[in-house]
Design a protein around this motif. Sequence first.
Motif, PDB file in Angstrom:
ATOM      1  N   LEU A   1     -10.736  -4.459 -18.709  1.00 64.22           N
ATOM      2  CA  LEU A   1     -10.314  -4.131 -20.069  1.00 64.22           C
ATOM      3  C   LEU A   1     -11.185  -4.852 -21.092  1.00 64.22           C
ATOM      4  CD1 LEU A   1      -8.330  -2.813 -22.022  1.00 64.22           C
ATOM      5  CD2 LEU A   1      -6.820  -4.791 -21.731  1.00 64.22           C
ATOM      6  N   PHE A   2     -11.530  -6.123 -20.816  1.00 61.05           N
ATOM      7  CA  PHE A   2     -12.411  -6.855 -21.722  1.00 61.05           C
ATOM      8  C   PHE A   2     -13.785  -6.196 -21.779  1.00 61.05           C
ATOM      9  CE2 PHE A   2     -15.507 -10.083 -22.795  1.00 61.05           C
ATOM     10  CZ  PHE A   2     -14.905 -10.749 -23.851  1.00 61.05           C
ATOM     11  N   SER A   3     -14.312  -5.792 -20.611  1.00 65.43           N
ATOM     12  CA  SER A   3     -15.610  -5.112 -20.574  1.00 65.43           C
ATOM     13  C   SER A   3     -15.568  -3.804 -21.351  1.00 65.43           C
ATOM     14  CB  SER A   3     -16.002  -4.856 -19.118  1.00 65.43           C
ATOM     15  OG  SER A   3     -17.172  -4.068 -19.039  1.00 65.43           O
ATOM     16  N   HIS A   4     -14.436  -3.094 -21.270  1.00 63.09           N
ATOM     17  CA  HIS A   4     -14.292  -1.819 -21.984  1.00 63.09           C
ATOM     18  C   HIS A   4     -14.280  -2.045 -23.497  1.00 63.09           C
ATOM     19  CE1 HIS A   4     -12.551   2.439 -21.892  1.00 63.09           C
ATOM     20  NE2 HIS A   4     -12.702   2.142 -23.165  1.00 63.09           N
ATOM     21  N   LEU A   5     -13.538  -3.050 -23.969  1.00 67.87           N
ATOM     22  CA  LEU A   5     -13.399  -3.278 -25.406  1.00 67.87           C
ATOM     23  C   LEU A   5     -14.699  -3.743 -26.044  1.00 67.87           C
ATOM     24  CD1 LEU A   5      -9.895  -5.020 -25.522  1.00 67.87           C
ATOM     25  CD2 LEU A   5     -10.435  -2.646 -26.061  1.00 67.87           C
ATOM     26  N   HIS A   6     -15.512  -4.526 -25.325  1.00 68.73           N
ATOM     27  CA  HIS A   6     -16.711  -5.114 -25.922  1.00 68.73           C
ATOM     28  C   HIS A   6     -17.997  -4.479 -25.420  1.00 68.73           C
ATOM     29  CE1 HIS A   6     -14.610  -8.325 -28.050  1.00 68.73           C
ATOM     30  NE2 HIS A   6     -13.821  -8.413 -26.988  1.00 68.73           N
ATOM     31  N   GLY A   7     -17.903  -3.531 -24.496  1.00 66.90           N
ATOM     32  CA  GLY A   7     -19.098  -2.829 -24.048  1.00 66.90           C
ATOM     33  C   GLY A   7     -20.085  -3.700 -23.304  1.00 66.90           C
ATOM     34  N   VAL A   8     -19.596  -4.667 -22.529  1.00 69.22           N
ATOM     35  CA  VAL A   8     -20.478  -5.532 -21.747  1.00 69.22           C
ATOM     36  C   VAL A   8     -20.263  -5.227 -20.260  1.00 69.22           C
ATOM     37  CG1 VAL A   8     -20.569  -7.358 -23.457  1.00 69.22           C
ATOM     38  CG2 VAL A   8     -18.742  -7.365 -21.780  1.00 69.22           C
ATOM     39  N   PRO A   9     -21.311  -5.245 -19.449  1.00 64.98           N
ATOM     40  CA  PRO A   9     -21.151  -4.944 -18.016  1.00 64.98           C
ATOM     41  C   PRO A   9     -20.544  -6.118 -17.273  1.00 64.98           C
ATOM     42  CG  PRO A   9     -23.440  -5.463 -18.502  1.00 64.98           C
ATOM     43  CD  PRO A   9     -22.732  -5.436 -19.819  1.00 64.98           C
ATOM     44  N   LEU A  10     -19.773  -5.820 -16.241  1.00 63.88           N
ATOM     45  CA  LEU A  10     -19.220  -6.876 -15.408  1.00 63.88           C
ATOM     46  C   LEU A  10     -20.292  -7.541 -14.561  1.00 63.88           C
ATOM     47  CD1 LEU A  10     -15.830  -5.378 -14.140  1.00 63.88           C
ATOM     48  CD2 LEU A  10     -16.169  -7.216 -15.785  1.00 63.88           C
ATOM     49  N   HIS A  11     -21.230  -6.767 -14.040  1.00 63.83           N
ATOM     50  CA  HIS A  11     -22.279  -7.309 -13.183  1.00 63.83           C
ATOM     51  C   HIS A  11     -23.596  -6.604 -13.493  1.00 63.83           C
ATOM     52  CE1 HIS A  11     -19.347  -9.401 -10.673  1.00 63.83           C
ATOM     53  NE2 HIS A  11     -18.621  -8.295 -10.713  1.00 63.83           N
ATOM     54  N   ARG A  12     -24.647  -7.385 -13.354  1.00 63.76           N
ATOM     55  CA  ARG A  12     -25.999  -6.865 -13.366  1.00 63.76           C
ATOM     56  C   ARG A  12     -26.855  -7.850 -12.581  1.00 63.76           C
ATOM     57  NH1 ARG A  12     -27.395  -7.756 -19.777  1.00 63.76           N
ATOM     58  NH2 ARG A  12     -27.598 -10.024 -19.729  1.00 63.76           N
ATOM     59  N   PRO A  13     -28.059  -7.517 -12.237  1.00 60.87           N
ATOM     60  CA  PRO A  13     -28.852  -8.408 -11.366  1.00 60.87           C
ATOM     61  C   PRO A  13     -28.936  -9.835 -11.885  1.00 60.87           C
ATOM     62  CG  PRO A  13     -29.941  -6.292 -11.587  1.00 60.87           C
ATOM     63  CD  PRO A  13     -28.777  -6.263 -12.531  1.00 60.87           C
ATOM     64  N   GLY A  14     -28.360 -10.777 -11.125  1.00 62.52           N
ATOM     65  CA  GLY A  14     -28.422 -12.186 -11.475  1.00 62.52           C
ATOM     66  C   GLY A  14     -27.401 -12.630 -12.489  1.00 62.52           C
ATOM     67  N   VAL A  15     -26.568 -11.730 -13.003  1.00 64.67           N
ATOM     68  CA  VAL A  15     -25.627 -12.084 -14.077  1.00 64.67           C
ATOM     69  C   VAL A  15     -24.276 -11.464 -13.751  1.00 64.67           C
ATOM     70  CG1 VAL A  15     -25.116 -11.912 -16.530  1.00 64.67           C
ATOM     71  CG2 VAL A  15     -27.482 -12.164 -15.780  1.00 64.67           C
ATOM     72  N   SER A  16     -23.201 -12.190 -13.997  1.00 65.75           N
ATOM     73  CA  SER A  16     -21.848 -11.648 -13.856  1.00 65.75           C
ATOM     74  C   SER A  16     -21.014 -12.110 -15.035  1.00 65.75           C
ATOM     75  CB  SER A  16     -21.205 -12.108 -12.545  1.00 65.75           C
ATOM     76  OG  SER A  16     -21.043 -13.520 -12.559  1.00 65.75           O
ATOM     77  N   LEU A  17     -19.990 -11.314 -15.355  1.00 68.50           N
ATOM     78  CA  LEU A  17     -19.103 -11.633 -16.467  1.00 68.50           C
ATOM     79  C   LEU A  17     -18.248 -12.837 -16.099  1.00 68.50           C
ATOM     80  CD1 LEU A  17     -18.113 -10.730 -19.273  1.00 68.50           C
ATOM     81  CD2 LEU A  17     -16.348  -9.395 -18.129  1.00 68.50           C
ATOM     82  N   ASN A  18     -18.396 -13.919 -16.836  1.00 63.88           N
ATOM     83  CA  ASN A  18     -17.686 -15.162 -16.531  1.00 63.88           C
ATOM     84  C   ASN A  18     -17.212 -15.772 -17.846  1.00 63.88           C
ATOM     85  OD1 ASN A  18     -16.658 -17.436 -15.349  1.00 63.88           O
ATOM     86  ND2 ASN A  18     -18.635 -18.436 -15.059  1.00 63.88           N
ATOM     87  N   ILE A  19     -16.103 -15.259 -18.358  1.00 64.27           N
ATOM     88  CA  ILE A  19     -15.539 -15.745 -19.622  1.00 64.27           C
ATOM     89  C   ILE A  19     -14.217 -16.433 -19.312  1.00 64.27           C
ATOM     90  CG2 ILE A  19     -14.692 -15.075 -21.902  1.00 64.27           C
ATOM     91  CD1 ILE A  19     -16.600 -12.803 -21.897  1.00 64.27           C
ATOM     92  N   LYS A  20     -14.039 -17.586 -19.869  1.00 70.00           N
ATOM     93  CA  LYS A  20     -12.875 -18.410 -19.560  1.00 70.00           C
ATOM     94  C   LYS A  20     -11.584 -17.690 -19.931  1.00 70.00           C
ATOM     95  CE  LYS A  20     -11.309 -23.184 -20.023  1.00 70.00           C
ATOM     96  NZ  LYS A  20     -11.526 -24.463 -20.710  1.00 70.00           N
ATOM     97  N   HIS A  21     -10.621 -17.769 -19.069  1.00 67.90           N
ATOM     98  CA  HIS A  21      -9.275 -17.220 -19.255  1.00 67.90           C
ATOM     99  C   HIS A  21      -9.225 -15.694 -19.163  1.00 67.90           C
ATOM    100  CE1 HIS A  21      -8.604 -21.257 -20.338  1.00 67.90           C
ATOM    101  NE2 HIS A  21      -8.960 -21.165 -21.595  1.00 67.90           N
ATOM    102  N   ILE A  22     -10.345 -15.032 -18.872  1.00 67.59           N
ATOM    103  CA  ILE A  22     -10.324 -13.571 -18.749  1.00 67.59           C
ATOM    104  C   ILE A  22     -10.437 -13.208 -17.271  1.00 67.59           C
ATOM    105  CG2 ILE A  22     -11.299 -11.391 -19.561  1.00 67.59           C
ATOM    106  CD1 ILE A  22     -10.126 -13.106 -21.732  1.00 67.59           C
ATOM    107  N   SER A  23      -9.376 -13.442 -16.516  1.00 67.56           N
ATOM    108  CA  SER A  23      -9.310 -13.082 -15.107  1.00 67.56           C
ATOM    109  C   SER A  23      -7.852 -13.059 -14.696  1.00 67.56           C
ATOM    110  CB  SER A  23     -10.093 -14.090 -14.238  1.00 67.56           C
ATOM    111  OG  SER A  23      -9.507 -15.369 -14.291  1.00 67.56           O
ATOM    112  N   LYS A  24      -7.591 -12.462 -13.539  1.00 66.84           N
ATOM    113  CA  LYS A  24      -6.212 -12.349 -13.083  1.00 66.84           C
ATOM    114  C   LYS A  24      -5.606 -13.715 -12.811  1.00 66.84           C
ATOM    115  CE  LYS A  24      -3.367 -10.319  -9.431  1.00 66.84           C
ATOM    116  NZ  LYS A  24      -3.343  -9.534  -8.176  1.00 66.84           N
ATOM    117  N   GLU A  25      -6.428 -14.679 -12.344  1.00 66.14           N
ATOM    118  CA  GLU A  25      -5.910 -16.007 -12.043  1.00 66.14           C
ATOM    119  C   GLU A  25      -6.010 -16.955 -13.228  1.00 66.14           C
ATOM    120  OE1 GLU A  25      -8.309 -14.500 -10.372  1.00 66.14           O
ATOM    121  OE2 GLU A  25      -7.222 -13.780  -8.598  1.00 66.14           O
TER     122      GLU A  25
END
Length: 597
Positions: A537-561
């Motif tokens: 949902l965060f990726s959808h709202l801000h238009g950022v990819p979850l994964h790409r070569p060498g990079v992954s979405l890692n924003i504090k407090h934005i995960s199921k756990e």
Amino acid sequence: MRRAPWVRCLLLALVQGFWAQSNAEATIFTPQDCNLDCIKQGGPACQYCRVTQDIQTALGFKSIGGCIPRPCSELLGKDDPHICQHFVQAPDDVKVEFLPDSNSQTDTVIISWRPSRFGIAFLRGFQVLLQALGGSTTDCQLLLFHRNVSLSASHAQRVYQSDPFSGLSLSTQYVVTVVALPIPERWEKFNHNKIFDTRSCAEKNGLDNCKEDWYPSDVSVQQNGTVITVTFNLAPPNLGIRSYFLLCSRMKKCIEITPNFERNQTHHSYQMKNLQEGANYTCEIAANEVDAVRKVFSFQVKHVDKEAERLHSGTSPLALLLPLCLVVFIMFGAVLAVLIIRSRQSIRMFINKADLFLPHKENWTQDEITSLSNNRQTPPRLLICYSSAEGLAHVKAVQQLAAFIQQHMATQVCLDLWNSLSLAEEGYMAWYCRQIRESDFVLVVCSESLNRRPVSQNPSPESDEEELYKGLDMGFSFHSTDTVIPLIGAEVGRARAQNRDLSKYIAAIFEYSQETDIPTELQLISHYILMRDLPLLFSHLHGVPLHRPGVSLNIKHISKEGFTEVAAGAALQRAIIDAGSAVGSKIWSKERPVITC
């Protein structure tokens, strides 16, 4: 010249007479105990009567909730059919007054009003209905004049009162409706509604006598070196609060504080260590109770000059230790030189064979934090739609979700619960149409009640109880979203037909709902299950990819756990759990067989 004093005296007497008459007309009338014969025949002892169950039975009226919501034809039309062809307007100047109540958990009010001067000659009494806003009827009173009473327009200055309404819950919204009787056949303005709030526990009993409303009001922060000392006042002993909790930003867990009441019964100090220098902290402190009111305070940890602190300690001990340290340093240097010379060959061998001990290094890069796009000057605007027919627990979960998205997902949220004034000014459909048009995204929180919206049918005859509430203005429809979903579905279908992007519209369900709860008209848009798909949902709202070569979405407090690590996320998790329990009990009650006696 001699006539002037006489004229002034005459005018003064006339003014005093009118003033006395006005005061007499403003007399307050309180309900009287009357019998049926007195009501029919009239008399000074039964000008304004409270109607009891015995009188209702004798008059032959069908009672609903203690009142008689009947039109004029049924109340008086049998005796005089022509009396019902008139205009009776709603009462004016409805006021609510709080009365002393020995029960600390409830409130008592009395209602007063003035009759309207329009149709006052045909006025035969009043009906007072008190109802918890969004709940069931609390109490109802029927107050009648005797048949021989005659009111004129000058009697509109009279003030009529109800009997006290007792046992009202504290901190609750109520609506009181005063109805002019008899209810006309062809007129509508025969009632007056007024919404009011009962007093809170703190307003009625004082803050020191309310466990749920008490909070530490006196909080001070002091810094000594790198240690922060927080001092706060303790709750009165009669509340029985034995522990407190402290929650600060940049801290992963809540700190439970148990004061030593034998040492101090009014204040307690707690020391916070290992804080980051130069950082700003925002903390909340409250009693360790369910839904306790929290006191918010902020502070900054100042940098500590350790060199100045060391020099401040004095030079005399340093002067004494310097010769001894010099001797030890010389001896250590000599021993170290001998060891280096003897082990030079061993060091070379170790360097030559170092490749044997190096771990295998794969071709991967450390996860990076993806930054948001800088093309947008303002945060995205999100409109949240939902169905309130699922129950209050589901509505609370939606509200907590909106609060979490607003605080921790860099998104501006628009929710009808937060815009009641705009809804009242624009109207329900106009407000939603404007929000759908101006919002960047529209999130529909789907549930069973939203998917099973009632289809409009021919109106069925209203029951007696529905007639009772017909005059009440309870705000917007309880199933208000039912008319919005077809509107959103039409927009989705139009965008699909024109090959336009559908990313503006999003459907989501909580984990206690089913994917079949998503309406058919929303099957074409993106679906998410919360809170499992929170990063999506965060990726959808801000238009950022979850994964790409060498990079992954890692924003504090934005995960199921991780979303529960912040206060808003923890509140959201509790609301989802409560809503899931409420929905489960609701389904169980539907499936449970009905047993009648």
